[in-house]
Design an enzyme around this catalytic site. Structure first.
Site, PDB file in Angstrom:
ATOM      1  N   SER A 135       0.806  -1.226   0.000  1.00  0.00           N
ATOM      2  CA  SER A 135       0.000   0.000   0.000  1.00  0.00           C
ATOM      3  C   SER A 135       0.837   1.273   0.000  1.00  0.00           C
ATOM      4  O   SER A 135       0.310   2.348   0.271  1.00  0.00           O
ATOM      5  CB  SER A 135      -0.927   0.008   1.219  1.00  0.00           C
ATOM      6  OG  SER A 135      -0.172  -0.035   2.415  1.00  0.00           O
ATOM      7  N   LYS A 187      -5.472   3.018   9.934  1.00  0.00           N
ATOM      8  CA  LYS A 187      -4.761   4.103   9.268  1.00  0.00           C
ATOM      9  C   LYS A 187      -5.439   5.443   9.524  1.00  0.00           C
ATOM     10  O   LYS A 187      -4.774   6.479   9.651  1.00  0.00           O
ATOM     11  CB  LYS A 187      -4.672   3.817   7.776  1.00  0.00           C
ATOM     12  CG  LYS A 187      -3.780   2.607   7.463  1.00  0.00           C
ATOM     13  CD  LYS A 187      -3.736   2.284   5.984  1.00  0.00           C
ATOM     14  CE  LYS A 187      -2.797   1.090   5.714  1.00  0.00           C
ATOM     15  NZ  LYS A 187      -2.722   0.746   4.291  1.00  0.00           N
TER      16      LYS A 187
END
Length: 949
Positions: A853, A896
């Protein structure tokens, strides 16, 4: 080579066999046998007698000594062959058989006998660091190698003048006569030395202390001879050969008869006691070297006293063992007689009948609830039990098997509570937040209420440590009114822990599930299987992950088969709750049976509520502190959360709060202890940074301070009233205290902050972009930095550091390619990537990093350096990028997002595929964030660099 002969019949704690010689001839069968063994004749014995009697009193000359002997006098033996003794010194008056393997030494000894000088010196071999713990064979090997000066340095200076009684092959029999001291070496092979004859120091035979010591030695020897048959036999042997004076002294009862003894008995008694004792060679050598008669008697007394104590201990042990054996045997006989009498009278049946009645008493009330196949097995085993003998091993196996079969809760279910409102209240009391978990539990309860019954399910709570997975299981059990059972499978590699052992094994037991049903007493408990992601690997004991399939599969656990029971049991009503930190390590077939609920962790607001409503109250109660004694401010809790405890869970936060209250408890106890002194002055007021205390006497009533923050602590100031009533009345100072914990004094309790701000840059420079990462402990921010190294025609390239995994290295290569393509499209004339060597780094190089990612973040960092333009302020992004610039979905959206909020990020870029995941987040998590969802990198380019438009 020398070796000490020790008969095997004497055991380990035993004296060396010895014979003591004196001047009186002995006419006995044993002495005749000894004469045949040693080769003595009458004349040689008379000569030896003369020599020996001269030793007894050197000043007294008998008329019998007028006969001239062909043998040298003992005083003439000033040069002797030195014989090392490996195990014990030779005490004067005793004999010792040794083995001489050196041919030269053996020939020299035989030559001495032929020359009518049958004497040698016997000296004890010294121990050193290498031989202190060596065996006898090792010591003999060392002796065999030593010659000359080396051997002289390894033997004691003080030894014994020994008469060579006989030599038969390698065996030499030595008889000790008097003490010697080595003065110098004459020859090396065989070792011959000059010696001085040592005489006892003068002593007063009428000295009362000496007499008392002498009598005590005689009395102690008599006590030993009364209790130890081994010593009696050995001393009897000595009396048949010699030592009639000493034997007589040991047997007399009238103390006045001791006056009959001559001066001979004082030094010789000390030698006699040491020689027949079980002392080690160092203690015997000490007796041999002691020339003071009184000290020698004291050393011997210590040795024989030790023998008395050892004999007493041996007797007590033997008596205790005999009493225990006889007591157990008597108890068994009496028990058998009682059973026979009761059986004749019909008062009580035999054991097997009683056990059968006990088992039938268990199953008769629930006979209609027990499955037929189980009932059939129970009846067969009961018949088998009646036919087996109680002493057979099969009897115990059958008994234990029946005990397990009849104790299980067949058909017993706990009454479940399907009240959704009550369950909601209990879950909210025990946990703050976790709305998705609570919602799933409430759905389960609602379905059970509509159906009128509940069906077992398998729920897997997955999340980082400390988020409350295990405690959620307890709360679910309390909300449903189900019994709770927990067992951990972390590191479990033995399938028998799950499926049970075969009954043929010794110590066989059922598996954990059968033990669970026995403990809880119901067939529908809540079973918490902890750490299921840490199951052991396949080994010789089987594969535990495969064994768990039958346990957790709803289609199979209705007929779960335990190897020990060997009958199927129904586990379909059991509610299984599993916990794991990650789901990647759970085998796919096992994970397929579970319903996974992810616990992502807590944001700062949730941690504040948990700390205030749960952790602070629990820590204060556990430390015994009253609520009015401590006040923890919200600023202190916020500082703890942000600067000390940034993990996803609250376990570390709980530890830090407990640390604060422990230090406060110590202060309270110290100040309470210092206050337990008589009051000698009027009111004294003391103020500190975080403590306000007021000392008052007993005669004044307690008051609070003007601010209202001081509270009287009666227990700490005055103690228990009941105890104080019994003690003398003392005027004691009472302490009034209030502790205020805020961010200003928090470091005094928990130390300096552990974490600094994750946001390194207020304004990110050129080539630096903030990314978002996921870990098993929660989410975190991750800076990606790119810098220019050198420029040259065709030197374009990329160097990567930061301990990146293979996936991130590939992402960096893809990012470099995509960035060059985008730069070619945006600014065709810009040859930065073609001619520039670049270095891409991810900080915190000690931490391994990997994952797909970071692609879009790396591209943005490279383009920022190429454009010489920083990215938008307060921007963070995450997403995987393909070679064509497509943005793919990522995981850990909640973690996140929480990490971005912690770093005060306002703008976040997520892949379009993760919009649904973000929408499911709680509103307090999404509050204040500007989130953009993209599916092409061109959209990220505009958001990152188009802010001035």
């Amino acid at each position: 080579m020398l070796k000490l002969l020790i008969p095997s019949a004497y055991g380990s704690h035993h004296v060396t066999p010895a014979i003591r010689f004196r001047s009186t001839p002995v006419k006995s069968l044993l002495f005749k046998q000894l004469t045949l063994l040693t080769g003595w004749n009458r004349s040689s014995y008379e000569l030896g007698r003369r020599s020996f009697s001269s030793e007894l009193d050197s000043d007294t000359k008998s008329s019998e000594t007028t006969t001239v002997s062909t043998k040298p006098h003992l005083d003439d033996c000033l040069t002797v062959i030195a014989l090392p003794l490996p195990h014990k010194p030779l005490i004067p008056g005793f004999y010792m058989p040794i083995y001489v393997k050196d041919p030269k030494v053996l020939a020299a000894l035989q030559e001495s006998r032929r020359q009518q000088a049958p004497y040698a010196g016997a000296f004890l071999f010294k121990d050193d660091a290498s031989t202190d713990s060596s065996s006898s064979s090792e010591t003999e090997n060392i002796l065999e190698k030593l010659k000359g000066k080396e051997l002289l340095n390894r033997i004691h200076e003080v030894g014994t003048l020994a008469q060579i009684s006989s030599i038969q092959g390698e065996q030499v029999i030595l008889i000790g006569h008097r003490r010697l001291r080595i003065t110098e070496m004459v020859s090396e092979d065989p070792l011959t030395v000059k010696v001085d004859h040592l005489k006892d120091k003068p002593y007063d035979k009428d000295d009362d202390v000496l007499k008392a010591t002498y009598y005590q030695v005689m009395s102690t020897l008599r006590d030993v001879l009364k209790t130890t048959s081994l010593w009696r036999d050995q001393v009897r042997t000595y009396t048949q050969a010699c030592s009639l004076h000493i034997w007589y002294c040991l047997r007399i009862q009238n103390m006045s008869e001791y006056q009959y003894l001559s001066e001979f008995n004082y030094p010789k008694l000390a030698d006699f006691g040491a020689g027949i004792s079980g002392a080690n060679k160092h203690q015997n050598q000490g007796v041999l070297e002691e020339l003071d008669v009184h000290k020698r008697l004291e050393l011997t007394l210590e040795l024989v006293k030790k023998e008395v104590e050892i004999n007493k201990i041996q007797e007590s042990i033997a008596k205790a063992v005999e009493e225990k054996f006889s007591g157990d045997r008597r108890r068994i006989i009496l028990k058998e007689q009682i059973n026979a009498i009761k059986k004749e009278l019909g008062v009580e049946t035999d054991n097997k009948s009683a056990l059968s009645e006990k088992f039938r008493g268990r199953i008769d009330p629930i006979k209609d609830k027990i499955p037929q196949h189980v009932l059939k097995v129970i009846e067969e085993e009961l018949k088998k039990l009646q036919l087996l003998e109680t002493s057979s091993s099969e009897y115990d196996v059958t008994y234990n098997y029946l005990d397990w079969l009849t104790v299980l809760p067949w058909g017993n279910f706990s009454d479940e509570n399907f009240d959704v409102i009550r369950a909601q209240k209990i879950l909210d009391e025990d946990h703050y937040g976790l709305s998705d978990v609570k919602e799933r539990i409430l759905e389960f309860i609602a379905v059970g209420r509509l159906r009128g019954t509940s069906q077992g399910k398998i729920i897997c709570l997955s999340g980082p440590p400390g988020v409350g997975k295990t405690s959620i299981g307890r709360s679910i059990a309390r909300a449903l009114d189900r019994k709770f059972f927990r067992f951990s499978v972390g590191g479990l590699s033995d399938v028998a822990e799950i499926k049970g052992h075969r009954r043929t094994y010794i110590g066989a037991m059922p598996g954990k599930m059968v033990q669970c049903l026995k403990n809880v007493g119901t067939e529908n408990p809540l079973v918490l299987i902890d750490e299921i992601d840490k199951l052991g690997v396949r080994c010789h004991d089987g594969d535990p992950a495969s064994a768990m399939l039958e346990l957790l599969d709803p289609e199979q656990n209705a007929n779960f088969l335990d190897h020990y029971l060997n009958v199927t049991i129904d586990l379909s009503k059991v509610l299984f709750v599993c916990t794991s930190n990650v789901t990647d390590t759970i085998p796919s077939p096992l994970l397929d049976r579970m319903e996974v609920i992810t616990l992502s962790g807590y944001i700062t607001d949730e941690k504040m509520h948990i700390a205030r409503d749960y952790l602070v109250k629990t820590a204060r109660r556990d430390c015994g502190i009253k609520p009015e004694q401590v006040d923890v401010s919200d600023a202190a809790l916020l500082s703890l959360i942000e600067n000390y405890c940034r993990e996803a869970g609250v376990r570390n936060l709980q530890k830090q709060i407990e640390k604060v209250f422990r230090k406060i408890a110590l202060k309270l106890v110290r100040e309470g202890a210092s206050a337990q002194v008589p009051a000698i002055s009027d009111d004294v007021t003391t103020d500190t940074e975080d403590t306000k205390s007021v000392a008052k006497t007993d005669l004044e009533s307690p008051e609070t301070s003007a601010e209202g923050s001081a509270v009287l602590t009666d227990e700490l100031a005055t103690g228990d009233s009941k105890e104080s009533a019994t003690e003398p009345s003392v005027e004691v100072a009472e302490t009034v205290e209030k502790f205020m914990i805020d961010d200003s004094n928090l470091s005094d309790y928990v130390g300096k902050p552990v974490f600094q701000a994750e946001k390194i840059y207020e304004q990110t420079p050129v080539g630096v972009v903030m990314g978002l990462a996921w870990t098993s402990m929660g989410g975190s921010t991750l800076y990606i930095e790119t810098t220019f190294v050198e420029e040259g025609e065709g030197k374009g390239g990329l160097h990567i550091t930061g301990r990146l995994g293979d996936v991130m290295k590939e992402s960096a290569e893809i990012a470099h390619t995509v960035a060059r393509r985008i730069m070619l499209e945006k600014e065709p004339e810009n040859k930065f990537f073609v001619n520039s060597k670049l270095h891409l780094h991810v900080p915190a190089g000690a931490t391994p990093k990997d994952g797909p990612s970071a692609g879009c973040t790396m591209i943005t960092s490279l383009l920022s350096l190429a454009l010489k333009k920083p990215v938008r302020k307060d921007l963070a992004m995450t997403g995987e990028v393909t070679l064509t610039g497509r943005i793919l979905a990522i995981g850990g959206v909640k973690e996140k997002t929480i990490a971005a909020r912690r770093s005060e990020v306002k703008v976040i870029i997520f892949p379009e595929a993760n919009r649904r995941d973000f929408d499911e987040l709680a509103e307090n998590v999404k509050e204040g964030l500007e989130v953009h969802f993209v599916d092409e990198y061109d959209q990220i380019f505009e958001l990152a660099f188009g802010y001035d438009h």
